[in-house]
Enzyme design. Structure first.
Site, PDB file in Angstrom:
ATOM      1  N   HIS A 150       0.842  -1.200   0.000  1.00 48.58           N
ATOM      2  CA  HIS A 150       0.000   0.000   0.000  1.00 48.58           C
ATOM      3  C   HIS A 150       0.880   1.254   0.000  1.00 48.58           C
ATOM      4  O   HIS A 150       0.651   2.185  -0.774  1.00 48.58           O
ATOM      5  CB  HIS A 150      -0.905  -0.045   1.233  1.00 48.58           C
ATOM      6  CG  HIS A 150      -1.763   1.161   1.433  1.00 48.58           C
ATOM      7  ND1 HIS A 150      -3.102   1.165   1.169  1.00 48.58           N
ATOM      8  CD2 HIS A 150      -1.470   2.401   1.895  1.00 48.58           C
ATOM      9  CE1 HIS A 150      -3.598   2.348   1.440  1.00 48.58           C
ATOM     10  NE2 HIS A 150      -2.636   3.120   1.893  1.00 48.58           N
ATOM     11  N   GLU A 151       1.899   1.240   0.845  1.00 47.34           N
ATOM     12  CA  GLU A 151       2.788   2.404   0.909  1.00 47.34           C
ATOM     13  C   GLU A 151       3.588   2.557  -0.380  1.00 47.34           C
ATOM     14  O   GLU A 151       3.854   3.668  -0.827  1.00 47.34           O
ATOM     15  CB  GLU A 151       3.728   2.285   2.111  1.00 47.34           C
ATOM     16  CG  GLU A 151       3.021   2.297   3.454  1.00 47.34           C
ATOM     17  CD  GLU A 151       2.059   3.477   3.607  1.00 47.34           C
ATOM     18  OE1 GLU A 151       2.400   4.574   3.137  1.00 47.34           O
ATOM     19  OE2 GLU A 151       0.980   3.294   4.184  1.00 47.34           O
TER      20      GLU A 151
ATOM     21  N   HIS B 294       1.733   4.518  -2.780  1.00 42.78           N
ATOM     22  CA  HIS B 294       1.832   5.959  -2.559  1.00 42.78           C
ATOM     23  C   HIS B 294       3.099   6.513  -3.217  1.00 42.78           C
ATOM     24  O   HIS B 294       3.102   7.618  -3.745  1.00 42.78           O
ATOM     25  CB  HIS B 294       1.851   6.271  -1.064  1.00 42.78           C
ATOM     26  CG  HIS B 294       0.492   6.192  -0.417  1.00 42.78           C
ATOM     27  ND1 HIS B 294      -0.632   6.723  -0.988  1.00 42.78           N
ATOM     28  CD2 HIS B 294       0.088   5.658   0.760  1.00 42.78           C
ATOM     29  CE1 HIS B 294      -1.667   6.524  -0.202  1.00 42.78           C
ATOM     30  NE2 HIS B 294      -1.270   5.863   0.864  1.00 42.78           N
TER      31      HIS B 294
ATOM     32  N   GLU C 296      -6.163   6.665  -1.343  1.00 41.22           N
ATOM     33  CA  GLU C 296      -6.082   5.487  -0.471  1.00 41.22           C
ATOM     34  C   GLU C 296      -6.693   4.274  -1.154  1.00 41.22           C
ATOM     35  O   GLU C 296      -6.136   3.176  -1.101  1.00 41.22           O
ATOM     36  CB  GLU C 296      -6.814   5.750   0.851  1.00 41.22           C
ATOM     37  CG  GLU C 296      -6.158   6.792   1.734  1.00 41.22           C
ATOM     38  CD  GLU C 296      -4.727   6.455   2.077  1.00 41.22           C
ATOM     39  OE1 GLU C 296      -4.403   5.276   2.230  1.00 41.22           O
ATOM     40  OE2 GLU C 296      -3.917   7.398   2.163  1.00 41.22           O
TER      41      GLU C 296
END
Lengths: 196, 610
Positions: B175-176, B179, B263
C-alpha cells in the site's frame, strides 16, 4: 497563407504525437525487459542461498544424505540452464528448460522442508531460521518478479494494440510480447488418487 | 471488478477532484468580486437595476484588477508554502523519534523480515527500495511514506511489526509503495500548497480589518474622508476574509476527498502487487478490531494523509478525514470481505490460558500414568473409571450390577488404584473420560447413568465430587442450546448469589473469622446491603444447584464479574485446595461461564495442595 500555417501546425502536432507514442512504446518495452532481468537476478539469489542451506543442514541431517544430494543436483542443473537461457534470452526452448529445472529445484526443496520438519534441533538453529526466511523471501521475489513481468507485458501489449498506437507499433517494429506461463506439465495435470 | 479497473476509477476520480479544486478557486474569485461590486454600486447611484450594474462592473478594468490581485495573492501563498515544504519530507523523521533500520547481522528477526518484505515489494513494483524507519514507541498498526522523488522514507510502527503476520505486513508495505509509485507525496504537497494560497487570501483580508480597526487614530484623522475610507477597507478586508475561508473550507473537503481516492487507489495497487487480498483484509480487520491505527505522536496530524490508516481520531464528520473507513475499504476489496470481518468481530475473544496454567496442565497430564490415559480413551474403560472414582470414596464399595466377570476384575483393580490417586488427578480424569462416554451406545449409556446414580446415592450422602461428576455428565452430554432470555440483573439474583458465595467461602476457609473477612472483602460488594454469610446448612449442594440454575440466566456481563469474585475468594489465602477447584468448576459449569485463569490472580505463592 493561413491554410499553409494550419497544415504545418497540424503536421507538427501529428509528428510530436507520433514521437510521443514511439517513446512510450520504448519505455514500456524496456520496463518489461527489465522485469525479465529481475527474474534472473532473483533466481541467481536463490541458487546462491542453497549451498549455505545445505552446509548448515548437513550437521543435523547425516542420515538424509539422499535428500541433500538431490537438492544439490537440482541446483546444479538449474544453474546450468539459467546460464544458457541468459545467453540467448529469446530462445523459448531454453526458457522452458530453465522453468523445468527450476521446478525440479522447488520440488527438491519442498522435500527438504518436509524432512527438516522431523529434526527439531535443525528447525531451532538460528542460522537455519534466517536461511529459511531468506529462501522464502527469495521465492516470493521470484513470483513477484514474474508477476511484474506479466503485468508489464500486458500494459505494453494493450498500449501497442490500441488505435492509433498500433500504426506506430507496426511501422516501428514493436512485436507482441508473450506472457510467462507456468510451464510445468505436472502442475497442470489432475491429481491422481491412489488408495493402495 | 478487478484491481486494474479499480485503479482506473480511482485515478479518474482524483482527476475530477482537481477540476473541483479549480472550481473552488473560481468561487473564491467570484465571491471577492461580488464584495467589491457591492461597494462599487454605492458609488454609482444611477444604476437602478443590479443586473445591469453587474454587467457593467464585470467588463470594467476594476473587475479585472480585483480578480488578478486575488489570483496573485493566492499564487504567492501557494508558491511560498510549496518552496517551504519542498525537500522537507525527511525533516519529520528525527522529530518523530524514528529509528532507521539498516541491514545488520545481529538485528531482530522482525526487522530482517520487514527488510525482506520491502525488497520483495520493490521487485513487484519496480520502485527503488526506500530508507526504512521504525517508530519504536507506537503500539498502533500504521505506516507512512514521506520524502522527495529522489529519496523516499518508509516508516512503520512497532505495533505493525509485532502484530501483523508476514502477508499482512506485505500488504501494508505494498500500500505504501503505491503511494510512492503514484507520487502521492507530491500530490499532497501540491494540495497543501493550494490550501495555503486560500489561507493567504483570507489572511490578507484579516490584515486589512486589523489595520483599519487598530491603526492609530491620528493617522486616519489626517486623511480626507477618513471615516469612509476606513469603512471601505474594513468591508473589503472582511469580504476577503470570509471569501478566503469559504474557499478554504471547500478546499479542505476536496483535499480530503482526493486523499480518500488515493487510499483506495493504493489499496487496489497493493492487491496488484501482492495478488493476495487476504493480507490487506487481514491488516484492515486487525486495525478495526485490535489496537487501532491512531498514533500517539503530536505530529500525527502532519503525516496522517500518507498513513496506511487514520492516524488521528475522526472529529465531527468523515467528510474531512483522509482515509475511507475500514468498512468502505473492505467493500472495495471485493464481495464477501465485510461479512468475513463481521464474523471475526462476533467471535468473542476466548480467554487464552496463560503459559503458567498451560505448564501446570501439561505437568498434571504427565503425572497421570499412560495406562490410565489408555483406559479412559475407550467407552467401556471410561465408564469403569468413573465408577471407580466414585466407589474409591467409600470404605466398602458395592459394585454396580450387570458387569461381566472381566469388567468386575478391572473395576476392583481400578478402585484399588484410585484410592492411591493424588486428589488433583480426579478432575482431569473425569474430563478425560467424558469424550469416550459420549461414544457409548444409547442403551449402554442409559444403564450407565442409572448405575452411576445408584452408586452416588448408595451412602445416603452426595459429596461435592460426586455432584460435580453427575453435573459434568449432564451438561457435557445434554448441552443447553436455547438462549435464555431475558437476562437477569444482580438485584434479581441476590439470594442466589448470597448462597453461592457462602458455599464457596465455607469450602475455602475453615475458621468463622476468616469466613467473615472473606465475605466482607469480596462477596459483600456484589450484594445488596444487609446480606450476610449464610450458615452451611442453608447452602447445601441441592440449594446451591438451584441457585446456580438461576444464575445461568444472569446477564453475561455480570457473570464474568461473579466468576472473578469467586476466583478472588479462592486465591485469597494463596492456597488453592482441590475442593475449591471442584467448586469453581461446578460454578463455571452450571453458570455456563468460562473458568477464570487462576494463575493471573495468584502471584507466585499459589500452589494446589492435595
Amino acid at each position: 497563407m493561413i491554410n499553409t500555417i494550419i497544415t504545418l501546425a497540424v503536421m507538427a502536432l501529428l509528428l510530436l504525437y507520433t514521437i510521443g507514442v514511439y517513446n512510450h512504446l520504448v519505455a514500456l518495452r524496456n520496463r518489461y525487459r527489465n522485469a525479465f532481468a529481475q527474474i534472473h537476478v532473483q533466481l541467481q539469489r536463490r541458487h546462491d542461498l542453497i549451498p549455505n542451506l545445505v552446509e548448515t543442514a548437513k550437521r543435523y541431517l547425516q542420515h538424509e544424505e539422499d535428500t541433500l544430494t538431490r537438492v544439490i543436483q537440482a541446483r546444479q542443473q538449474a544453474v546450468q540452464a539459467q546460464g544458457k537461457a541468459q545467453q540467448s534470452p529469446d530462445n523459448s526452448a531454453l526458457l522452458s528448460q530453465l522453468s523445468q529445472t527450476e521446478n525440479n529445484l522447488s520440488q527438491a526443496l519442498m522435500r527438504f522442508h518436509a524432512v527438516a520438519e522431523n529434526y527439531p534441533e535443525l528447525k531451532a538453529n538460528t542460522t537455519m531460521v534466517e536461511l529459511m526466511e531468506e529462501l522464502s523471501s527469495t521465492e516470493n521475489r521470484i513470483s513477484f518478479a514474474r508477476q511484474a513481468f506479466n503485468d508489464g507485458v500486458m500494459q505494453y501489449n494493450t498500449y501497442r494494440e490500441q488505435f492509433p498506437q498500433n500504426l506506430v507499433a507496426s511501422v516501428g517494429g514493436f512485436t507482441e510480447a508473450t506472457l510467462l506461463t507456468l510451464e510445468n506439465p505436472d502442475a497442470k495435470q489432475a491429481v491422481k488418487v491412489n488408495f493402495n | 471488478m478487478d484491481f486494474f479497473q479499480r485503479q482506473t476509477i480511482a485515478k479518474r476520480n482524483s482527476r475530477r477532484l482537481y477540476v473541483l479544486f479549480a472550481l473552488a478557486l473560481a468561487v473564491l474569485v467570484i465571491l471577492v468580486n461580488m464584495g467589491v461590486f457591492s461597494l462599487w454600486i454605492l458609488t454609482q447611484p444611477h444604476y437602478s437595476a443590479m443586473a445591469q450594474g453587474w454587467r457593467h462592473y464585470i467588463t470594467s478594468p476594476m473587475a479585472t484588477w480585483v480578480s488578478v490581485i486575488t489570483l496573485v495573492v493566492f499564487s504567492l501563498g501557494t508558491v511560498q508554502r510549496f518552496w517551504q515544504l519542498r525537500g522537507n519530507g525527511l525533516a519529520l523523521i528525527p522529530l518523530l523519534k524514528a529509528q532507521e533500520i539498516i541491514p545488520a547481522p545481529s538485528q531482530p528477526p522482525s526487522h530482517k523480515q520487514f527488510i525482506n518484505v520491502v525488497e520483495e515489494m520493490s521487485v513487484a513494483s519496480h520502485v527503488p527500495v526506500p530508507r526504512l524507519f521504525v517508530l519504536p514507541e507506537e503500539a498502533a498498526i500504521n505506516a507512512f511514506v514521506t520524502g522527495t522523488p529522489n529519496q523516499y522514507a518508509l516508516v512503520i510502527t512497532q505495533g505493525a511489526l509485532t502484530q501483523l503476520n508476514r502477508d499482512e505486513l506485505q500488504a501494508v508495505v505494498a500500500h505504501e509503495f503505491s503511494h510512492i509509485l503514484h507520487q502521492d507525496v507530491s500530490i499532497n504537497l501540491r494540495m497543501v500548497s493550494l490550501l495555503a494560497g486560500l489561507v493567504a487570501v483570507s489572511h490578507l483580508g484579516r490584515l486589512m480589518v486589523r489595520y483599519s480597526v487598530y491603526a492609530p487614530r491620528q493617522l486616519q484623522d489626517k486623511r480626507l474622508g477618513a471615516g469612509a475610507n476606513a469603512f471601505i477597507v474594513v468591508f473589503l478586508g472582511a469580504m476577503l476574509w470570509v471569501a478566503g475561508y469559504a474557499g478554504l473550507l471547500l478546499g479542505r473537503l476536496i483535499k480530503a476527498a482526493v486523499s480518500r481516492q488515493r487510499e483506495l487507489l493504493a489499496d487496489a495497487t497493493a492487491v496488484q502487487f501482492t495478488r493476495n487480498p487476504h493480507g490487506l483484509a487481514g491488516a484492515l480487520m486487525k486495525i478495526q478490531q485490535g489496537p487501532g491505527s491512531q498514533m500517539q505522536s503530536s505530529l500525527a496530524e502532519d503525516i496522517s494523509h500518507m498513513c496506511f490508516a487514520d492516524a488521528v481520531p475522526i472529529f465531527f464528520t468523515r467528510l474531512f478525514s483522509t482515509h475511507p473507513d475500514t468498512h468502505t475499504r473492505l467493500q472495495h476489496l471485493g464481495p464477501g470481505w465485510i461479512a468475513r470481518a463481521r464474523v471475526r468481530q462476533q467471535a468473542t475473544p476466548c480467554p487464552m490460558p496463560s503459559t503458567t496454567s498451560l505448564g501446570y496442565a501439561r505437568q498434571l497430564l504427565k503425572e497421570i500414568p499412560p495406562s490410565l490415559h489408555y483406559t479412559v480413551s475407550e467407552p467401556r474403560g471410561a465408564s469403569l473409571m468413573l465408577y471407580a472414582l466414585i466407589l474409591a470414596q467409600s470404605k466398602k464399595p458395592i459394585l454396580p450390577k450387570g458387569l461381566t466377570y472381566e469388567e468386575k476384575k478391572t473395576l476392583l483393580a481400578l478402585i484399588k488404584e484410585a484410592r492411591l490417586f493424588s486428589p488433583r488427578w480426579l478432575l482431569p480424569l473425569v474430563d478425560l473420560s467424558l469424550p469416550a462416554i459420549q461414544r457409548l451406545p444409547k442403551e449402554d449409556y442409559k444403564s450407565f447413568i442409572k448405575q452411576l446414580d445408584v452408586l452416588i446415592k448408595a451412602d445416603g450422602h452426595i459429596s461435592l465430587f460426586e455432584f460435580l461428576v453427575r453435573q459434568s455428565l449432564y451438561w457435557r452430554l445434554h448441552p443447553q442450546t436455547e438462549e435464555p432470555t431475558p437476562h437477569l440483573t444482580l438485584q434479581q439474583v441476590a439470594t442466589s448469589l448470597q448462597r453461592l458465595f457462602s458455599a464457596l467461602i465455607h469450602t475455602s476457609a475453615s475458621t468463622p473469622e476468616a469466613q467473615r473477612t472473606l465475605f466482607a472483602q469480596h462477596a459483600a460488594a456484589m450484594l445488596p446491603n444487609g446480606r450476610a454469610l449464610l450458615e452451611p446448612k442453608r447452602c447445601t449442594l441441592p440449594l446451591l444447584a438451584k441457585a446456580l440454575h438461576q444464575l445461568r440466566i444472569l446477564n453475561p456481563i455480570y457473570k464474568t464479574m461473579v466468576m472473578n469474585t469467586c476466583a478472588d475468594i479462592v486465591v485469597a489465602d494463596k492456597v488453592i485446595k482441590v475442593e475449591e477447584l471442584e467448586m469453581l468448576r461446578l460454578i463455571s459449569l452450571m453458570m455456563e461461564s468460562p473458568m477464570p485463569d487462576l494463575s493471573q490472580y495468584a502471584q507466585g505463592a499459589t500452589s494446589v495442595t492435595p
